[in-house]
Design an enzyme around this catalytic site. Structure first.
Site, short mmCIF file in Angstrom:
data_model
loop_
_atom_site.label_atom_id
_atom_site.label_comp_id
_atom_site.label_asym_id
_atom_site.label_seq_id
_atom_site.Cartn_x
_atom_site.Cartn_y
_atom_site.Cartn_z
N HIS A 1 86.05 62.26 66.37
CA HIS A 1 85.35 62.07 65.10
C HIS A 1 84.43 63.26 64.90
O HIS A 1 83.76 63.73 65.83
CB HIS A 1 84.56 60.76 65.07
CG HIS A 1 84.24 60.34 63.67
ND1 HIS A 1 83.13 60.79 63.00
CD2 HIS A 1 84.93 59.56 62.80
CE1 HIS A 1 83.13 60.28 61.78
NE2 HIS A 1 84.21 59.53 61.63
N HIS A 2 84.37 63.75 63.66
CA HIS A 2 83.59 64.96 63.37
C HIS A 2 82.10 64.75 63.59
O HIS A 2 81.33 65.72 63.70
CB HIS A 2 83.85 65.39 61.92
CG HIS A 2 83.75 66.87 61.69
ND1 HIS A 2 82.97 67.71 62.48
CD2 HIS A 2 84.33 67.68 60.76
CE1 HIS A 2 83.08 68.95 62.04
NE2 HIS A 2 83.89 68.96 61.00
N SER A 3 81.65 63.51 63.68
CA SER A 3 80.23 63.24 63.90
C SER A 3 79.76 63.65 65.29
O SER A 3 78.56 63.82 65.52
CB SER A 3 79.93 61.76 63.68
OG SER A 3 80.67 60.96 64.59
N VAL B 1 81.46 66.30 67.21
CA VAL B 1 81.81 67.69 67.55
C VAL B 1 81.97 68.51 66.28
O VAL B 1 82.32 67.98 65.22
CB VAL B 1 83.12 67.80 68.37
CG1 VAL B 1 83.02 67.09 69.70
CG2 VAL B 1 84.32 67.32 67.57
N ASN C 1 77.16 68.83 65.63
CA ASN C 1 77.46 69.86 64.65
C ASN C 1 76.28 70.81 64.47
O ASN C 1 75.14 70.37 64.34
CB ASN C 1 77.80 69.23 63.30
CG ASN C 1 79.13 68.51 63.32
OD1 ASN C 1 80.16 69.08 63.02
ND2 ASN C 1 79.12 67.22 63.71
#
Length: 453
Positions: A140-142, A144, A296
């Site tokens: 999940h982009h949250s 990495v 991020n």
């Protein structure tokens, strides 16, 4: 229960999650099987992976609330992960070529993640022709960005072919954030005012700076559906660097030029090429040197990709001028203000998506073009050599295609992800990159090198 709140940037990827716009990123790693062969190697890999009891951060993190409807998402450590769910084994149908692999990855990437579980999935894929196998890892982009995700995967590989006992990826923890980043000084009033001034420039029209009002309407920027397409391309890195050196531009400028050339041909073929150039959002890492912590840390610059320019050499120089002005715009800010600037400049697009209005009206940018730096050394998984790592990014309402690059051991690997409904015949974008490079080399009088296998 000790929980940790996600940063505003990380939280945005939870809040933007919908069935049509899942907010996960992934990597497709293609390996050359060791001497024992694919079947026995994959069987042992799966057995050892499912027996492994160790798991580290961020692999062991789950959301306190597995829902997008929250203002301040938090993570907590899971002490009983269901590895049978997170580690899977699939086989390609014969003949197991690149087409079949791309179709499978497209299906995997179309499936939203279960936000109640660990925020990653790993699929081992065999049946690939040429004595190869692949591993698809979804995050999940949250948790990495491109840099931290690639770092997590590289940590799970070895520099040595004879290292046959490397533990699974999730045993290798991400480094802690450097102390210097935990104690950033508060910005001065002057820095804050200067940042606000730069943000306002992004919402106006400017002859030299590509802004959020520069993007034309295009078929790539409407409403998207839930299904994805995936295509790949690979280039010898030295071939692209030779072009960059010849013209005194950056590698990223060359990549953007190839993307622009490919999109120009694609849009001309469907009689939908705008008079103005498409614009790209280009992620820019805001990490300190050596910072590979999870989460991020990216800013965003905006540039033309020259789809309105037929001459590839002129296109390259116009892109270089555009990216140089964009970098100057963000580098004028103090390091402390670059993340707030990026959040502020992206806020209108985020709010538009949250409101359900994404994909309506004029776009703020047309595509994303990202380049994640990799390493020069060969990497191995228990003796199996890594041949390629192809990234798969997100697309969302109002932006139907994304190009992401990763360099590894002398090869630039390009992963293209797109909405299945909005971008039919997407393989033309991948082959178009090669055609655009040949045209650019011919325009410069440079002899091109061999293609990657």
């Amino acid at each position: 229960m000790n929980s940790s709140k996600l940063s505003p940037m990380d939280s945005a990827f939870i809040q933007l999650e919908t069935p049509r716009t899942p907010m996960h990123v992934a990597a497709l790693m293609v390996f050359e099987a060791p001497e024992e062969g694919v079947a026995s190697f994959v069987k042992k890999l799966m057995e050892d992976g499912r027996k492994e009891t160790r798991i580290t951060s961020p692999w062991n993190k789950v959301l306190v609330s597995g829902s997008r409807w929250q203002l301040a998402p938090s993570l907590v450590t899971s002490y009983d992960p269901d590895l049978e769910y997170h580690l899977r084994h699939l086989s390609l149908p014969a003949p197991g070529g690149e087409k079949e692999l791309g179709q499978l990855v497209a299906q995997l990437h179309s499936q939203p993640m279960d936000l109640r579980k660990l925020l990653w999935e790993c699929v081992v894929i065999d049946g690939l022709e040429g004595d190869r196998f692949a591993i698809y890892v979804k995050f999940h982009h949250s948790i990495v960005d491109g840099v931290s995700g690639a770092s997590l995967l590289m940590n799970g590989l070895s520099d040595h072919k004879d290292d046959l006992t490397t533990p699974p990826f999730w045993v290798h923890a991400a480094p802690e954030k450097p102390l210097s980043l935990k104690r950033l000084k508060l910005p001065s009033l002057g820095e804050t005012m200067g940042t606000a001034k730069n943000v306002l420039k992004m919402f106006g029209e400017n002859d030299s700076l590509t802004t959020l009002r520069s993007a034309p309407r295009s078929p790539l920027n409407g409403r998207i559906g839930p299904q994805r397409r995936f295509a790949t391309q690979a280039f010898p890195l030295e071939r692209l660097k030779a072009v960059a050196r010849h013209e005194g531009v950056t590698l990223n400028d060359v990549v953007a030029c190839l993307v622009g050339g490919s999109l120009r041909r694609y849009l001309k073929d469907i009689t939908a090429l705008p008079k103005e150039s498409l614009t790209a959002a280009i992620p820019m890492s805001l990490r300190e040197a050596g910072d590979m912590s999870s989460g991020n840390a990216v800013g965003m610059i905006y540039s033309i990709v020259g789809t309105n320019i037929a001459d590839p050499v002129v296109r390259l120089h116009e892109i270089h001028a555009s990216t140089s002005e964009a970098k100057k715009h963000i580098q004028e800010l103090s390091p402390e203000m670059r993340v707030p600037y990026s959040l502020a400049s992206m806020a209108p697009a985020i709010l538009k998506m949250l409101s359900g209005m994404g994909g309506t009206g004029r776009p703020m940018f047309n595509i994303v073009v990202s380049n994640v730096p990799g390493g020069r050394q060969e990497k191995y998984l228990r003796g199996a050599r890594l041949l390629h790592l192809y990234p798969a990014n997100i697309v969302f309402q109002g932006m139907a295609v994304s190009f992401t690059c990763y360099s590894h051991a002398g090869t630039l690997n390009v992963g293209i992800i797109a909405c299945r409904d909005s971008v039919p015949h997407m393989q033309r974008l991948a082959t178009g990159l090669t055609d655009a490079l040949v045209e650019l080399e011919e325009g410069l009088g440079i002899t091109g090198g061999e293609e990657c296998p």
